[in-house]
Design a protein around this motif. Structure first.
Motif, PDB file in Angstrom:
ATOM      1  N   LEU A  29       0.824  -1.209   0.000  1.00 52.87           N
ATOM      2  CA  LEU A  29       0.000   0.000   0.000  1.00 52.87           C
ATOM      3  C   LEU A  29       0.859   1.260   0.000  1.00 52.87           C
ATOM      4  O   LEU A  29       0.591   2.200  -0.754  1.00 52.87           O
ATOM      5  CB  LEU A  29      -0.924   0.003   1.220  1.00 52.87           C
ATOM      6  CG  LEU A  29      -2.009  -1.069   1.224  1.00 52.87           C
ATOM      7  CD1 LEU A  29      -2.605  -1.215   2.614  1.00 52.87           C
ATOM      8  CD2 LEU A  29      -3.069  -0.758   0.179  1.00 52.87           C
ATOM      9  N   ALA A  30       1.888   1.265   0.850  1.00 55.25           N
ATOM     10  CA  ALA A  30       2.773   2.431   0.907  1.00 55.25           C
ATOM     11  C   ALA A  30       3.485   2.626  -0.425  1.00 55.25           C
ATOM     12  O   ALA A  30       3.594   3.748  -0.925  1.00 55.25           O
ATOM     13  CB  ALA A  30       3.774   2.279   2.040  1.00 55.25           C
ATOM     14  N   ALA A  31       3.955   1.532  -1.025  1.00 54.78           N
ATOM     15  CA  ALA A  31       4.627   1.625  -2.321  1.00 54.78           C
ATOM     16  C   ALA A  31       3.662   2.086  -3.400  1.00 54.78           C
ATOM     17  O   ALA A  31       4.021   2.881  -4.274  1.00 54.78           O
ATOM     18  CB  ALA A  31       5.234   0.270  -2.704  1.00 54.78           C
ATOM     19  N   ARG A  85       0.155   0.580 -14.655  1.00 51.08           N
ATOM     20  CA  ARG A  85       1.306   0.759 -13.760  1.00 51.08           C
ATOM     21  C   ARG A  85       0.901   0.567 -12.298  1.00 51.08           C
ATOM     22  O   ARG A  85       1.623  -0.049 -11.523  1.00 51.08           O
ATOM     23  CB  ARG A  85       1.936   2.138 -13.958  1.00 51.08           C
ATOM     24  CG  ARG A  85       2.785   2.239 -15.188  1.00 51.08           C
ATOM     25  CD  ARG A  85       3.506   3.588 -15.258  1.00 51.08           C
ATOM     26  NE  ARG A  85       4.035   3.777 -16.586  1.00 51.08           N
ATOM     27  CZ  ARG A  85       3.417   4.420 -17.577  1.00 51.08           C
ATOM     28  NH1 ARG A  85       2.253   4.987 -17.375  1.00 51.08           N
ATOM     29  NH2 ARG A  85       3.970   4.514 -18.768  1.00 51.08           N
ATOM     30  N   GLN A  86      -0.246   1.119 -11.929  1.00 47.20           N
ATOM     31  CA  GLN A  86      -0.710   0.962 -10.555  1.00 47.20           C
ATOM     32  C   GLN A  86      -0.911  -0.514 -10.208  1.00 47.20           C
ATOM     33  O   GLN A  86      -0.489  -0.978  -9.147  1.00 47.20           O
ATOM     34  CB  GLN A  86      -2.009   1.736 -10.328  1.00 47.20           C
ATOM     35  CG  GLN A  86      -1.821   3.231 -10.307  1.00 47.20           C
ATOM     36  CD  GLN A  86      -3.103   3.969  -9.984  1.00 47.20           C
ATOM     37  OE1 GLN A  86      -4.033   3.409  -9.426  1.00 47.20           O
ATOM     38  NE2 GLN A  86      -3.146   5.250 -10.335  1.00 47.20           N
ATOM     39  N   ALA A  87      -1.546  -1.256 -11.100  1.00 48.17           N
ATOM     40  CA  ALA A  87      -1.765  -2.683 -10.867  1.00 48.17           C
ATOM     41  C   ALA A  87      -0.438  -3.429 -10.801  1.00 48.17           C
ATOM     42  O   ALA A  87      -0.242  -4.301  -9.941  1.00 48.17           O
ATOM     43  CB  ALA A  87      -2.651  -3.265 -11.972  1.00 48.17           C
ATOM     44  N   ALA A  88       0.491  -3.070 -11.680  1.00 51.08           N
ATOM     45  CA  ALA A  88       1.792  -3.746 -11.704  1.00 51.08           C
ATOM     46  C   ALA A  88       2.567  -3.530 -10.410  1.00 51.08           C
ATOM     47  O   ALA A  88       3.199  -4.458  -9.892  1.00 51.08           O
ATOM     48  CB  ALA A  88       2.607  -3.267 -12.904  1.00 51.08           C
ATOM     49  N   VAL A  89       2.515  -2.318  -9.860  1.00 48.71           N
ATOM     50  CA  VAL A  89       3.212  -2.044  -8.594  1.00 48.71           C
ATOM     51  C   VAL A  89       2.644  -2.929  -7.486  1.00 48.71           C
ATOM     52  O   VAL A  89       3.397  -3.573  -6.739  1.00 48.71           O
ATOM     53  CB  VAL A  89       3.118  -0.544  -8.218  1.00 48.71           C
ATOM     54  CG1 VAL A  89       3.515  -0.315  -6.764  1.00 48.71           C
ATOM     55  CG2 VAL A  89       3.980   0.290  -9.143  1.00 48.71           C
ATOM     56  N   LEU A  90       1.342  -2.992  -7.383  1.00 48.76           N
ATOM     57  CA  LEU A  90       0.721  -3.826  -6.347  1.00 48.76           C
ATOM     58  C   LEU A  90       1.050  -5.306  -6.552  1.00 48.76           C
ATOM     59  O   LEU A  90       1.326  -6.029  -5.593  1.00 48.76           O
ATOM     60  CB  LEU A  90      -0.787  -3.594  -6.319  1.00 48.76           C
ATOM     61  CG  LEU A  90      -1.201  -2.248  -5.726  1.00 48.76           C
ATOM     62  CD1 LEU A  90      -2.629  -1.903  -6.096  1.00 48.76           C
ATOM     63  CD2 LEU A  90      -1.017  -2.256  -4.216  1.00 48.76           C
ATOM     64  N   ASP A  91       1.036  -5.754  -7.809  1.00 54.39           N
ATOM     65  CA  ASP A  91       1.367  -7.149  -8.106  1.00 54.39           C
ATOM     66  C   ASP A  91       2.819  -7.455  -7.742  1.00 54.39           C
ATOM     67  O   ASP A  91       3.115  -8.517  -7.183  1.00 54.39           O
ATOM     68  CB  ASP A  91       1.125  -7.468  -9.580  1.00 54.39           C
ATOM     69  CG  ASP A  91      -0.357  -7.516  -9.937  1.00 54.39           C
ATOM     70  OD1 ASP A  91      -1.211  -7.562  -9.023  1.00 54.39           O
ATOM     71  OD2 ASP A  91      -0.667  -7.490 -11.145  1.00 54.39           O
ATOM     72  N   LEU A  92       3.729  -6.554  -8.070  1.00 58.70           N
ATOM     73  CA  LEU A  92       5.143  -6.769  -7.758  1.00 58.70           C
ATOM     74  C   LEU A  92       5.365  -6.936  -6.256  1.00 58.70           C
ATOM     75  O   LEU A  92       6.114  -7.816  -5.821  1.00 58.70           O
ATOM     76  CB  LEU A  92       5.988  -5.602  -8.266  1.00 58.70           C
ATOM     77  CG  LEU A  92       6.284  -5.596  -9.747  1.00 58.70           C
ATOM     78  CD1 LEU A  92       6.803  -4.228 -10.190  1.00 58.70           C
ATOM     79  CD2 LEU A  92       7.298  -6.684 -10.085  1.00 58.70           C
ATOM     80  N   ALA A 149       9.230  -1.713  -8.799  1.00 57.87           N
ATOM     81  CA  ALA A 149       8.154  -0.732  -8.616  1.00 57.87           C
ATOM     82  C   ALA A 149       8.688   0.684  -8.827  1.00 57.87           C
ATOM     83  O   ALA A 149       8.044   1.514  -9.478  1.00 57.87           O
ATOM     84  CB  ALA A 149       7.534  -0.870  -7.233  1.00 57.87           C
ATOM     85  N   LEU A 150       9.876   0.945  -8.308  1.00 55.35           N
ATOM     86  CA  LEU A 150      10.501   2.249  -8.513  1.00 55.35           C
ATOM     87  C   LEU A 150      10.805   2.464  -9.993  1.00 55.35           C
ATOM     88  O   LEU A 150      10.578   3.555 -10.532  1.00 55.35           O
ATOM     89  CB  LEU A 150      11.771   2.380  -7.676  1.00 55.35           C
ATOM     90  CG  LEU A 150      12.567   3.676  -7.836  1.00 55.35           C
ATOM     91  CD1 LEU A 150      11.719   4.892  -7.504  1.00 55.35           C
ATOM     92  CD2 LEU A 150      13.814   3.637  -6.962  1.00 55.35           C
ATOM     93  N   ASP A 151      11.288   1.433 -10.664  1.00 57.58           N
ATOM     94  CA  ASP A 151      11.549   1.540 -12.114  1.00 57.58           C
ATOM     95  C   ASP A 151      10.276   1.883 -12.890  1.00 57.58           C
ATOM     96  O   ASP A 151      10.302   2.703 -13.809  1.00 57.58           O
ATOM     97  CB  ASP A 151      12.147   0.240 -12.658  1.00 57.58           C
ATOM     98  CG  ASP A 151      13.564  -0.010 -12.177  1.00 57.58           C
ATOM     99  OD1 ASP A 151      14.215   0.942 -11.681  1.00 57.58           O
ATOM    100  OD2 ASP A 151      14.019  -1.175 -12.291  1.00 57.58           O
ATOM    101  N   LEU A 152       9.162   1.263 -12.522  1.00 55.49           N
ATOM    102  CA  LEU A 152       7.884   1.577 -13.170  1.00 55.49           C
ATOM    103  C   LEU A 152       7.491   3.030 -12.924  1.00 55.49           C
ATOM    104  O   LEU A 152       6.942   3.692 -13.804  1.00 55.49           O
ATOM    105  CB  LEU A 152       6.775   0.656 -12.653  1.00 55.49           C
ATOM    106  CG  LEU A 152       6.733  -0.749 -13.204  1.00 55.49           C
ATOM    107  CD1 LEU A 152       5.708  -1.577 -12.448  1.00 55.49           C
ATOM    108  CD2 LEU A 152       6.409  -0.736 -14.693  1.00 55.49           C
ATOM    109  N   SER A 153       7.768   3.513 -11.734  1.00 65.04           N
ATOM    110  CA  SER A 153       7.449   4.905 -11.415  1.00 65.04           C
ATOM    111  C   SER A 153       8.305   5.865 -12.221  1.00 65.04           C
ATOM    112  O   SER A 153       7.821   6.888 -12.700  1.00 65.04           O
ATOM    113  CB  SER A 153       7.623   5.169  -9.924  1.00 65.04           C
ATOM    114  OG  SER A 153       6.621   4.490  -9.232  1.00 65.04           O
TER     115      SER A 153
END
Length: 185
Positions: free
Chosen positions: A15-17, A143-150, A162-166
């Protein structure tokens, strides 16, 4: 699984990420240094308190200005609303609000959209119906879904990706902002 379901199932770090990544991708609207949120990412990685880094980032960006456009106001509010305490109960509503705000920002800036922050279309996209989303908004949703999945799949080891996606999303948004500024000049 929809984005809403992913947020409902995410743990504190995910959640924080998620909230931090949404904020990070939208920084070009404030002209902020790309490294501004790096200490917050580092605190997620090592599990340390992020309160001091959060206050420093807020101080660096300053308060909302009277001449801020709607998209910039949404970004500032994401940072202002970030909870100092990083518990699942504290970050879940923030991560959810950041998701909505980031999608609204992308909708406002998407050249294929009508320049409004249509809440109904964004809610449908977050629930899984992405058929009518403009391209910039659909990419942000992915991107939002990918961060949560990662983070769900790899735990703290997913933070780097996740940082790379951002960073990738920040570059895209920076290009959109730059194009808009050139077109307005």
């Amino acid at each position: 699984m929809s984005l809403v379901e992913r947020i409902a199932q995410a743990d504190e770090r995910g959640l924080a990420a998620s909230g931090l990544a949404c904020l990070d991708r939208c920084l070009p609207l404030l002209g902020a240094d790309d490294e501004l949120l790096r200490p917050l990412w580092a605190s997620l990685a090592d599990g340390s308190d992020w309160g001091a880094s959060l206050e420093k980032a807020r101080g660096t960006l300053g308060a909302e200005g009277a001449d801020d456009e709607e998209a910039a106001r949404l970004v500032r509010r994401m940072l202002e609303a970030a909870p100092a305490e990083r518990t699942a109960g504290a970050v879940r509503p923030w991560a959810d609000a950041c998701s909505v705000a980031a999608l609204r920002v992308h909708r406002l800036l998407d050249p294929a959209a009508d320049g409004t922050a249509d809440g109904a279309g964004l809610d449908a996209g977050r629930a899984g119906d992405t058929a009518d989303l403009p391209p910039l908004v659909a990419a942000e949703l992915r991107r939002q879904a990918a961060v949560l999945d990662l983070l769900a799949e790899h735990g703290p080891h997913g933070l780097r990706r996740a940082l790379d996606l951002s960073i990738e999303g920040r570059r895209v948004l920076r290009a959109v902002v730059s194009r808009r500024e050139r077109a307005g000049s």
